[in-house]
Write a protein that holds these residues in place. Structure first.
Motif, PDB file in Angstrom:
ATOM      1  N   LYS A   7       0.838  -1.201   0.000  1.00 50.14           N
ATOM      2  CA  LYS A   7       0.000   0.000   0.000  1.00 50.14           C
ATOM      3  C   LYS A   7       0.872   1.249   0.000  1.00 50.14           C
ATOM      4  O   LYS A   7       0.619   2.192  -0.754  1.00 50.14           O
ATOM      5  CB  LYS A   7      -0.911  -0.021   1.230  1.00 50.14           C
ATOM      6  CG  LYS A   7      -2.128   0.833   1.122  1.00 50.14           C
ATOM      7  CD  LYS A   7      -2.967   0.444  -0.055  1.00 50.14           C
ATOM      8  CE  LYS A   7      -4.401   0.299   0.297  1.00 50.14           C
ATOM      9  NZ  LYS A   7      -5.236   0.234  -0.897  1.00 50.14           N
ATOM     10  N   ASN A   8       1.912   1.261   0.838  1.00 45.66           N
ATOM     11  CA  ASN A   8       2.822   2.407   0.870  1.00 45.66           C
ATOM     12  C   ASN A   8       3.530   2.574  -0.460  1.00 45.66           C
ATOM     13  O   ASN A   8       3.733   3.689  -0.930  1.00 45.66           O
ATOM     14  CB  ASN A   8       3.844   2.253   2.003  1.00 45.66           C
ATOM     15  CG  ASN A   8       3.224   2.459   3.366  1.00 45.66           C
ATOM     16  OD1 ASN A   8       2.152   3.028   3.499  1.00 45.66           O
ATOM     17  ND2 ASN A   8       3.889   1.969   4.379  1.00 45.66           N
ATOM     18  N   GLU A  10       2.362   1.754  -3.370  1.00 48.80           N
ATOM     19  CA  GLU A  10       1.384   2.322  -4.311  1.00 48.80           C
ATOM     20  C   GLU A  10       1.252   3.831  -4.105  1.00 48.80           C
ATOM     21  O   GLU A  10       1.172   4.587  -5.073  1.00 48.80           O
ATOM     22  CB  GLU A  10       0.016   1.666  -4.129  1.00 48.80           C
ATOM     23  CG  GLU A  10      -0.077   0.265  -4.640  1.00 48.80           C
ATOM     24  CD  GLU A  10      -1.417  -0.381  -4.331  1.00 48.80           C
ATOM     25  OE1 GLU A  10      -2.221   0.200  -3.567  1.00 48.80           O
ATOM     26  OE2 GLU A  10      -1.661  -1.476  -4.859  1.00 48.80           O
ATOM     27  N   LEU A  11       1.222   4.257  -2.865  1.00 48.89           N
ATOM     28  CA  LEU A  11       1.095   5.684  -2.582  1.00 48.89           C
ATOM     29  C   LEU A  11       2.317   6.448  -3.074  1.00 48.89           C
ATOM     30  O   LEU A  11       2.194   7.508  -3.690  1.00 48.89           O
ATOM     31  CB  LEU A  11       0.892   5.918  -1.076  1.00 48.89           C
ATOM     32  CG  LEU A  11      -0.414   5.419  -0.468  1.00 48.89           C
ATOM     33  CD1 LEU A  11      -0.429   5.670   1.033  1.00 48.89           C
ATOM     34  CD2 LEU A  11      -1.620   6.055  -1.136  1.00 48.89           C
ATOM     35  N   THR A  14       2.319   6.539  -6.886  1.00 50.59           N
ATOM     36  CA  THR A  14       1.311   7.486  -7.350  1.00 50.59           C
ATOM     37  C   THR A  14       1.799   8.916  -7.168  1.00 50.59           C
ATOM     38  O   THR A  14       1.684   9.750  -8.078  1.00 50.59           O
ATOM     39  CB  THR A  14      -0.019   7.279  -6.595  1.00 50.59           C
ATOM     40  OG1 THR A  14      -0.464   5.944  -6.799  1.00 50.59           O
ATOM     41  CG2 THR A  14      -1.081   8.259  -7.070  1.00 50.59           C
ATOM     42  N   THR A  38      -9.170   6.614  -8.429  1.00 58.20           N
ATOM     43  CA  THR A  38      -8.153   5.903  -7.655  1.00 58.20           C
ATOM     44  C   THR A  38      -6.984   6.834  -7.352  1.00 58.20           C
ATOM     45  O   THR A  38      -6.486   6.882  -6.214  1.00 58.20           O
ATOM     46  CB  THR A  38      -7.656   4.663  -8.424  1.00 58.20           C
ATOM     47  OG1 THR A  38      -8.769   3.803  -8.678  1.00 58.20           O
ATOM     48  CG2 THR A  38      -6.584   3.910  -7.654  1.00 58.20           C
ATOM     49  N   TYR A  41      -8.126   9.349  -4.792  1.00 66.66           N
ATOM     50  CA  TYR A  41      -8.204   8.725  -3.466  1.00 66.66           C
ATOM     51  C   TYR A  41      -6.805   8.588  -2.859  1.00 66.66           C
ATOM     52  O   TYR A  41      -6.598   8.911  -1.690  1.00 66.66           O
ATOM     53  CB  TYR A  41      -8.878   7.349  -3.548  1.00 66.66           C
ATOM     54  CG  TYR A  41      -8.783   6.595  -2.252  1.00 66.66           C
ATOM     55  CD1 TYR A  41      -9.634   6.892  -1.196  1.00 66.66           C
ATOM     56  CD2 TYR A  41      -7.823   5.601  -2.065  1.00 66.66           C
ATOM     57  CE1 TYR A  41      -9.527   6.228   0.019  1.00 66.66           C
ATOM     58  CE2 TYR A  41      -7.704   4.934  -0.864  1.00 66.66           C
ATOM     59  CZ  TYR A  41      -8.561   5.242   0.173  1.00 66.66           C
ATOM     60  OH  TYR A  41      -8.447   4.589   1.364  1.00 66.66           O
ATOM     61  N   ARG A  42      -5.868   8.106  -3.647  1.00 67.68           N
ATOM     62  CA  ARG A  42      -4.499   7.936  -3.147  1.00 67.68           C
ATOM     63  C   ARG A  42      -3.880   9.272  -2.752  1.00 67.68           C
ATOM     64  O   ARG A  42      -3.212   9.377  -1.721  1.00 67.68           O
ATOM     65  CB  ARG A  42      -3.631   7.235  -4.186  1.00 67.68           C
ATOM     66  CG  ARG A  42      -3.993   5.774  -4.381  1.00 67.68           C
ATOM     67  CD  ARG A  42      -3.133   5.148  -5.455  1.00 67.68           C
ATOM     68  NE  ARG A  42      -3.546   3.778  -5.721  1.00 67.68           N
ATOM     69  CZ  ARG A  42      -3.055   3.043  -6.716  1.00 67.68           C
ATOM     70  NH1 ARG A  42      -2.131   3.546  -7.528  1.00 67.68           N
ATOM     71  NH2 ARG A  42      -3.477   1.815  -6.901  1.00 67.68           N
ATOM     72  N   LYS A  45      -5.305  10.327   0.467  1.00 69.34           N
ATOM     73  CA  LYS A  45      -4.704   9.528   1.537  1.00 69.34           C
ATOM     74  C   LYS A  45      -3.313  10.077   1.890  1.00 69.34           C
ATOM     75  O   LYS A  45      -2.954  10.187   3.062  1.00 69.34           O
ATOM     76  CB  LYS A  45      -4.604   8.072   1.085  1.00 69.34           C
ATOM     77  CG  LYS A  45      -4.196   7.126   2.139  1.00 69.34           C
ATOM     78  CD  LYS A  45      -5.352   6.875   3.065  1.00 69.34           C
ATOM     79  CE  LYS A  45      -5.009   5.728   3.992  1.00 69.34           C
ATOM     80  NZ  LYS A  45      -5.921   5.669   5.100  1.00 69.34           N
TER      81      LYS A  45
END
Length: 76
Positions: A7-8, A10-11, A14, A38, A41-42, A45
């Protein structure tokens, strides 16, 4: 733990793509093959986690430097 690391990752990917493409959500979504929602959203976040101000050039520079440092550390 692997889920959090993914997840990290991906962030960070991005964020890097977004910054490299003149902060264009559309271009980022095209290049990453994900929906614009998406990407939004990222980014939301990321802002929640870091309080980054995408309009502050000094903050953007610090983030870019941080991404470079992170990549260097991953190579070691």
């Amino acid at each position: 733990m692997n889920r959090i690391k993914k997840k990290n990752s991906e962030l960070i990917s991005t964020l890097e793509c977004y910054l490299n493409n003149k902060q264009s959500i559309r271009k980022t979504s095209e290049l990453m093959n994900v929906h614009t929602r998406t990407v939004s959203y990222r980014l939301s976040k990321i802002v929640d986690l870091t309080d980054i101000d995408f309009d502050n050039i000094a903050e953007i520079l610090a983030v870019r430097n941080g991404i470079i440092i992170l990549k260097i550390l991953e190579l070691l």
